[in-house]
Design an enzyme around this catalytic site. Structure first.
Site, PDB file in Angstrom:
ATOM      1  N   ARG A  36       0.831  -1.211   0.000  1.00 23.02           N
ATOM      2  CA  ARG A  36       0.000   0.000   0.000  1.00 23.02           C
ATOM      3  C   ARG A  36       0.862   1.257   0.000  1.00 23.02           C
ATOM      4  NH1 ARG A  36      -5.212  -1.868   3.553  1.00 23.02           N
ATOM      5  NH2 ARG A  36      -6.359  -2.601   1.718  1.00 23.02           N
ATOM      6  N   LYS A 214     -21.118 -14.758   2.146  1.00 23.57           N
ATOM      7  CA  LYS A 214     -22.536 -14.480   2.425  1.00 23.57           C
ATOM      8  C   LYS A 214     -23.257 -13.818   1.264  1.00 23.57           C
ATOM      9  CE  LYS A 214     -22.711 -13.800   7.417  1.00 23.57           C
ATOM     10  NZ  LYS A 214     -22.697 -12.722   8.418  1.00 23.57           N
ATOM     11  N   GLY A 370     -11.502  -8.009  -0.915  1.00 22.64           N
ATOM     12  CA  GLY A 370     -10.333  -8.271  -0.081  1.00 22.64           C
ATOM     13  C   GLY A 370      -9.784  -9.676  -0.225  1.00 22.64           C
ATOM     14  N   GLY A 393     -13.542  -3.273   0.217  1.00 21.95           N
ATOM     15  CA  GLY A 393     -14.893  -2.725   0.291  1.00 21.95           C
ATOM     16  C   GLY A 393     -15.143  -1.644  -0.753  1.00 21.95           C
TER      17      GLY A 393
HETATM   18  P1  ADP Z   1     -14.178 -10.977  -0.696  1.00 27.37           P
HETATM   19  O1  ADP Z   1     -13.397 -10.516   0.507  1.00 27.37           O
HETATM   20  O2  ADP Z   1     -13.272 -11.259  -1.861  1.00 27.37           O
HETATM   21  O3  ADP Z   1     -15.309 -10.070  -1.029  1.00 27.37           O
HETATM   22  P2  ADP Z   1     -15.774 -12.769   0.921  1.00 27.37           P
HETATM   23  O4  ADP Z   1     -15.290 -12.061   2.134  1.00 27.37           O
HETATM   24  O5  ADP Z   1     -17.203 -12.623   0.530  1.00 27.37           O
HETATM   25  O6  ADP Z   1     -14.823 -12.404  -0.338  1.00 27.37           O
HETATM   26  O7  ADP Z   1     -15.550 -14.333   1.077  1.00 27.37           O
HETATM   27  C1  ADP Z   1     -14.326 -14.912   1.356  1.00 27.37           C
HETATM   28  C2  ADP Z   1     -14.465 -16.079   2.266  1.00 27.37           C
HETATM   29  O8  ADP Z   1     -15.431 -16.995   1.801  1.00 27.37           O
HETATM   30  C3  ADP Z   1     -13.162 -16.856   2.401  1.00 27.37           C
HETATM   31  O9  ADP Z   1     -12.699 -16.766   3.722  1.00 27.37           O
HETATM   32  C4  ADP Z   1     -13.552 -18.282   2.033  1.00 27.37           C
HETATM   33  O10 ADP Z   1     -12.958 -19.257   2.872  1.00 27.37           O
HETATM   34  C5  ADP Z   1     -15.042 -18.268   2.238  1.00 27.37           C
HETATM   35  N1  ADP Z   1     -15.707 -19.338   1.480  1.00 27.37           N
HETATM   36  C6  ADP Z   1     -15.737 -19.523   0.161  1.00 27.37           C
HETATM   37  N2  ADP Z   1     -16.410 -20.646  -0.164  1.00 27.37           N
HETATM   38  C7  ADP Z   1     -16.795 -21.203   1.004  1.00 27.37           C
HETATM   39  C8  ADP Z   1     -17.529 -22.387   1.354  1.00 27.37           C
HETATM   40  N3  ADP Z   1     -17.998 -23.224   0.415  1.00 27.37           N
HETATM   41  N4  ADP Z   1     -17.741 -22.633   2.679  1.00 27.37           N
HETATM   42  C9  ADP Z   1     -17.277 -21.779   3.624  1.00 27.37           C
HETATM   43  N5  ADP Z   1     -16.589 -20.654   3.346  1.00 27.37           N
HETATM   44  C10 ADP Z   1     -16.352 -20.368   2.063  1.00 27.37           C
HETATM   45 MG    MG Z   2     -13.776 -10.631   2.638  1.00 25.91          MG
END
Ligand code: ADP
Ligand code: MG
Length: 412
Positions: A36, A214, A370, A393
């Site tokens: 960063r 989620k 992230g 975010g």
């Molecule tokens: P980003 O930060 O890229 O927006 P998220 O925070 O929404 O992504 O999701 C990332 C998390 O989702 C990771 O920690 C990953 O382990 C979890 N994840 C992905 N697939 C599964 C799954 N099938 N079951 C549980 N956790 C999952």
């Molecule tokens: Mg995340």
């Protein structure tokens, strides 16, 4: 139109306050990753070259102001001291002089800012040492604005927050008729992400890939992408909410029962609009999320039996997703396909990286979020993308809000 730093004329001798994103991962002053700081160098170097007097401000970590024990607040402050970051910047820009002001307000800061010489840099203590930073406190913004002749925003990762240092200060300076502009990192991020929401003809087919944990965290992202893209690929934990909504059995996979109606409606709306939503046809499942010895890991097609949970997309899904990705002219990807933190469940996320690498020179490819961005870096595919966003975010909010962010809008 947004003003960029190159539109600013006569910077020599001007005090330029730059909001950067120096929120680096660190512990007890040891910086684990200085990416960063490096990402802000083009802007900093440009201003130094022009002979500006550069004042840098950033937040670092979190201070929980609700904590009633004042000693604990002092501990949090100490754990997030900006001094080591200033020292690291000093190494990166040597022999340019980098000073550090350990305070966020008051005489010391005013003196340090006024003593700056042309082409010198002053790093100010963590903006979150001030309780009013996150509340966009007007008194605080006024004190900071008084330090500067010009304001530059280069903290893309913080541009979705209307805080004193991101929105308060530029609002005041603008009202006073002083120039405000965006730095090189902001320009790059905003341009690349805007391309994903203002879709040009030559960027179609536009395929969005969504995964992660989620559905509820991503509703606005899903809604926005469904409007813009031609095809939506879904993986990660959120796929199981969609599968359950369509009547499949998902065993013990993570699911959000309060989002089933929403997921169903998404699929129906997409169909009505002639857009395809791809869901996993097979999954890697396990009987234990915790990596205990002797846990069962296997591939299941269709329904997932009780006692097992889906943790990655399966090989047939990988094949189908790779084939779909190969037809794209533009990709926006957010959210890993599986629990990539565990070696056994990385295949799906890696396979998407490989498919996107295949598109090099043929399509415009962006990764935002992230965990997604850190997966891409961890697997060594960062250079294969047209753009990997530095803002978790903030990159998602760019997509949600059709390219608008509070920090960007205030500069316009
Ligand atoms: P980003 O930060 O890229 O927006 P998220 O925070 O929404 O992504 O999701 C990332 C998390 O989702 C990771 O920690 C990953 O382990 C979890 N994840 C992905 N697939 C599964 C799954 N099938 N079951 C549980 N956790 C999952
Ligand atoms: Mg995340």
């Amino acid at each position: 139109m947004l003003k960029t730093i190159e539109d600013l004329k006569g910077l020599k001798g001007k005090r330029v306050l730059v909001r950067v994103d120096f929120n680096v991962p660190q512990k007890a002053g040891v910086i684990r990753d200085d990416n960063r700081i490096r990402a802000a160098l083009p802007t900093i170097n440009y201003l130094v070259k022009e002979g500006a007097r550069v004042i840098l401000m950033s937040h670092l970590g979190k201070i929980k102001w609700k904590e009633p024990d004042l000693a604990k607040i002092e501990e949090m402050k100490k754990a997030n001291d900006m001094a080591p970051v200033a020292a690291r910047l000093g190494e990166l820009v040597a022999p340019v002089k980098v000073g550090f002001c350990p305070e966020t307000r008051g005489e010391k800061l005013v003196a340090a800012a006024s003593e700056l010489k042309d082409g010198e840099i002053l790093v100010v203590q963590n903006t979150r040492y001030e309780k009013g930073e996150e509340k966009n406190d007007p008194e605080l913004a006024k004190a900071w604005a008084a330090l500067a002749d010009v304001y530059v925003l280069d903290a893309f990762g913080s541009a979705h927050r209307a805080h004193a240092s991101t929105v308060g200060v530029p609002s005041i300076l603008k009202a006073e008729g002083k120039p405000v502009a965006e730095g090189y990192l902001m320009i790059k991020e905003v341009d690349n992400l805007t391309r994903c929401v203002e879709v040009a003809k030559e960027d179609r087919p536009y395929i969005a890939i969504l995964g992660g944990f989620k559905v509820s965290d991503k509703i606005k992202v899903i809604d926005s992408l469904l409007k813009k893209c031609d095809k939506l690929i879904i993986g990660g934990a959120m796929a199981y909410t969609f599968k359950k909504a369509l009547g499949e059995e998902i065993g013990n996979s993570p699911v959000q029962d309060d989002q089933l109606e929403y997921a169903k409606k998404c699929v129906e709306d997409a169909k009505a609009a002639g857009k395809e939503i791809l869901l996993p046809c097979d999954s890697v499942v396990t009987d234990s999320f915790e990596p205990v010895e002797g846990r069962v890991i296997k591939v299941v097609e269709g329904n997932i039996p009780e006692g097992y949970q889906g943790v990655d997309i399966g090989p047939k899904t990988i094949e189908a997703y790779q084939k779909a990705i190969a037809s794209a002219r533009m990709i926006f990807w957010n959210g890993p396909m599986g629990v990539f933190e565990q070696d056994e469940f990385q295949a799906g996320t890696k396979a998407v990286c490989v498919a996107i690498k295949e598109l090099e020179g043929k399509a415009f490819t962006v990764c935002g979020g992230g965990d997604s961005a850190s997966a891409v870096k961890q697997f060594g595919f960062k250079e294969s993308f047209s753009h990997v966003s530095t803002g978790g975010g903030a990159s998602l909010e760019m997509i949600e809000n059709d390219g608008h962010l509070p920090g960007v809008d205030v500069l316009r």
